[in-house]
Design a protein around this motif. Structure first.
Motif, mmCIF file in Angstrom:
data_model
loop_
_atom_site.group_PDB
_atom_site.id
_atom_site.type_symbol
_atom_site.label_atom_id
_atom_site.label_comp_id
_atom_site.label_asym_id
_atom_site.label_seq_id
_atom_site.Cartn_x
_atom_site.Cartn_y
_atom_site.Cartn_z
ATOM 1 N N PRO A 207 0.811 -1.228 0.000
ATOM 2 C CA PRO A 207 0.000 0.000 0.000
ATOM 3 C C PRO A 207 0.838 1.269 0.000
ATOM 4 N N GLU A 208 1.964 1.264 0.715
ATOM 5 C CA GLU A 208 2.807 2.461 0.744
ATOM 6 C C GLU A 208 3.415 2.725 -0.624
ATOM 7 N N LEU A 209 3.946 1.684 -1.244
ATOM 8 C CA LEU A 209 4.548 1.853 -2.562
ATOM 9 C C LEU A 209 3.509 2.209 -3.610
ATOM 10 N N ASP A 210 2.340 1.607 -3.506
ATOM 11 C CA ASP A 210 1.298 1.834 -4.506
ATOM 12 C C ASP A 210 0.774 3.262 -4.530
ATOM 13 N N GLN A 211 0.969 4.018 -3.453
ATOM 14 C CA GLN A 211 0.489 5.393 -3.449
ATOM 15 C C GLN A 211 1.432 6.342 -4.193
ATOM 16 N N LEU A 212 2.621 5.854 -4.562
ATOM 17 C CA LEU A 212 3.560 6.687 -5.309
ATOM 18 C C LEU A 212 3.294 6.572 -6.798
ATOM 19 N N THR A 213 3.460 7.673 -7.503
ATOM 20 C CA THR A 213 3.336 7.640 -8.956
ATOM 21 C C THR A 213 4.564 6.972 -9.558
ATOM 22 N N ASN A 214 4.480 6.622 -10.843
ATOM 23 C CA ASN A 214 5.606 6.002 -11.529
ATOM 24 C C ASN A 214 6.839 6.902 -11.469
ATOM 25 N N ARG A 215 6.648 8.194 -11.697
ATOM 26 C CA ARG A 215 7.783 9.123 -11.673
ATOM 27 C C ARG A 215 8.367 9.242 -10.267
ATOM 28 N N GLU A 216 7.521 9.257 -9.263
ATOM 29 C CA GLU A 216 8.015 9.329 -7.886
ATOM 30 C C GLU A 216 8.839 8.097 -7.540
ATOM 31 N N ARG A 217 8.452 6.953 -8.048
ATOM 32 C CA ARG A 217 9.236 5.735 -7.818
ATOM 33 C C ARG A 217 10.598 5.834 -8.490
ATOM 34 N N GLU A 218 10.620 6.385 -9.708
ATOM 35 C CA GLU A 218 11.895 6.543 -10.414
ATOM 36 C C GLU A 218 12.838 7.439 -9.620
ATOM 37 N N VAL A 219 12.304 8.556 -9.138
ATOM 38 C CA VAL A 219 13.112 9.489 -8.357
ATOM 39 C C VAL A 219 13.579 8.823 -7.071
ATOM 40 N N LEU A 220 12.697 8.098 -6.406
ATOM 41 C CA LEU A 220 13.042 7.425 -5.160
ATOM 42 C C LEU A 220 14.163 6.412 -5.374
ATOM 43 N N ARG A 221 14.062 5.634 -6.426
ATOM 44 C CA ARG A 221 15.072 4.616 -6.680
ATOM 45 C C ARG A 221 16.448 5.240 -6.912
ATOM 46 N N LEU A 222 16.502 6.301 -7.707
ATOM 47 C CA LEU A 222 17.778 6.964 -7.975
ATOM 48 C C LEU A 222 18.314 7.641 -6.719
ATOM 49 N N LEU A 223 17.412 8.228 -5.945
ATOM 50 C CA LEU A 223 17.814 8.867 -4.691
ATOM 51 C C LEU A 223 18.433 7.831 -3.749
ATOM 52 N N ALA A 224 17.814 6.666 -3.678
ATOM 53 C CA ALA A 224 18.307 5.609 -2.792
ATOM 54 C C ALA A 224 19.642 5.045 -3.269
ATOM 55 N N MET B 232 7.971 10.533 6.020
ATOM 56 C CA MET B 232 9.375 10.509 6.408
ATOM 57 C C MET B 232 9.941 11.916 6.346
ATOM 58 N N SER B 233 11.119 12.084 6.954
ATOM 59 C CA SER B 233 11.638 13.441 7.093
ATOM 60 C C SER B 233 12.887 13.726 6.284
ATOM 61 N N ASN B 234 13.584 12.691 5.777
ATOM 62 C CA ASN B 234 14.811 12.970 5.027
ATOM 63 C C ASN B 234 15.127 11.825 4.070
ATOM 64 N N ARG B 235 16.108 12.073 3.194
ATOM 65 C CA ARG B 235 16.454 11.114 2.146
ATOM 66 C C ARG B 235 17.074 9.840 2.714
ATOM 67 N N TYR B 236 17.682 9.924 3.891
ATOM 68 C CA TYR B 236 18.314 8.740 4.478
ATOM 69 C C TYR B 236 17.255 7.731 4.921
ATOM 70 N N GLU B 237 16.156 8.234 5.471
ATOM 71 C CA GLU B 237 15.042 7.342 5.805
ATOM 72 C C GLU B 237 14.461 6.721 4.536
ATOM 73 N N LEU B 238 14.348 7.533 3.485
ATOM 74 C CA LEU B 238 13.844 7.023 2.213
ATOM 75 C C LEU B 238 14.747 5.927 1.662
ATOM 76 N N SER B 239 16.059 6.123 1.755
ATOM 77 C CA SER B 239 17.009 5.139 1.229
ATOM 78 C C SER B 239 16.875 3.808 1.961
ATOM 79 N N ARG B 240 16.743 3.874 3.285
ATOM 80 C CA ARG B 240 16.570 2.641 4.054
ATOM 81 C C ARG B 240 15.255 1.948 3.693
ATOM 82 N N TRP B 241 14.206 2.759 3.546
ATOM 83 C CA TRP B 241 12.888 2.219 3.180
ATOM 84 C C TRP B 241 12.959 1.521 1.824
ATOM 85 N N ALA B 242 13.615 2.170 0.857
ATOM 86 C CA ALA B 242 13.739 1.590 -0.492
ATOM 87 C C ALA B 242 14.580 0.325 -0.463
#
Length: 228
Positions: A163-180, A212-222
């Motif tokens: 459910p958490e991943l599904d709420q992101l758009t395709n572009r948001e997932r692309e950005v998240l993956r590269l950020l991680a 979440m509050s920062n990119r480091y939390e996002l990276s761990r989540w990804a």
């Protein structure tokens, strides 16, 4: 004696039994190469480099199979699938991508693609994959088939629904993956052909949606979801 007429010669690519294929990829040179390599096997009825063009031209040409890139600047293959699957369910889609990431494979299959192969595939193998997809089979490059089996077996490390991943758009997932993966905002902008400001907006949206509050939390989540 009556003169015997010579039967007309059919143009290359239009003979009986030849599948009608449409190409969707944002790199013109790659499309030209695929068109040249497949010319002896199928009839390429059209091509597009953007989601909007793909949707309108696929609807107009009615191909048997669409070869679909996963990542494009304006949304990629999933956006095309989501736009077409209800209005043109008879068209079958085969993803053809440089990406062998599990989330890309699973995302495209869940969106309605009948198969997923990487761009290292040979022309003969690609032609065979197109024929199999047109016949109703599912086709995957060998390494990628395991991702799909894992996902649809609902293993904990590769869930079908998130459910958490599904709420992101395709572009948001692309950005998240590269950020991680450690990309800077400027590098993400260059990779996805968007502005740094747009990258910042996507990151803010992802942080807000995932609370979440920062990119480091996002990276761990990804990383926990094997998105990296």
């Amino acid at each position: 004696m009556a003169e015997q007429s010579t039967p007309p010669v059919e143009p290359e690519g239009t003979g009986p039994g030849r599948l009608r294929v449409f190409l969707v990829d944002d790199h013109a040179m790659f499309r030209a190469g695929v068109r040249a390599e497949l010319g002896a096997h199928v009839e390429v009825v059209g091509e597009a480099s953007t989601v909007a063009d793909a949707v309108s031209r696929i609807a107009a040409t009615g191909p048997d199979v669409v070869l679909l890139d996963v990542h494009m600047p304006d949304g990629g293959g999933r956006a095309v699938l989501e736009a077409m699957r209800r209005s043109h369910p008879e068209v079958r889609f085969l993803a053809l991508s440089v990406s062998d990431a599990a989330e890309d494979v699973i995302g495209l299959i869940r969106a309605g693609a009948r198969g997923y192969v990487t761009k290292t595939i040979s022309p003969d193998e690609l032609a065979a994959a197109i024929r199999r997809v047109a016949d109703g089979d599912a086709v995957f490059s060998p390494r990628l088939a395991g991702f799909v089996l894992d996902a649809f077996a609902a293993r904990p490390d590769a869930p079908v629904a998130d459910p958490e991943l599904d709420q992101l758009t395709n572009r948001e997932r692309e950005v998240l993956r590269l950020l991680a993966r450690g990309y800077a905002y400027k590098e993400i902008a260059r990779e996805l052909y968007i502005s740094i400001k747009t990258v910042e907006t996507h990151v803010s949206n992802v942080l807000r949606k995932l609370q979440m509050s920062n990119r480091y939390e996002l990276s761990r989540w990804a990383a926990d979801r094997r998105l990296v």
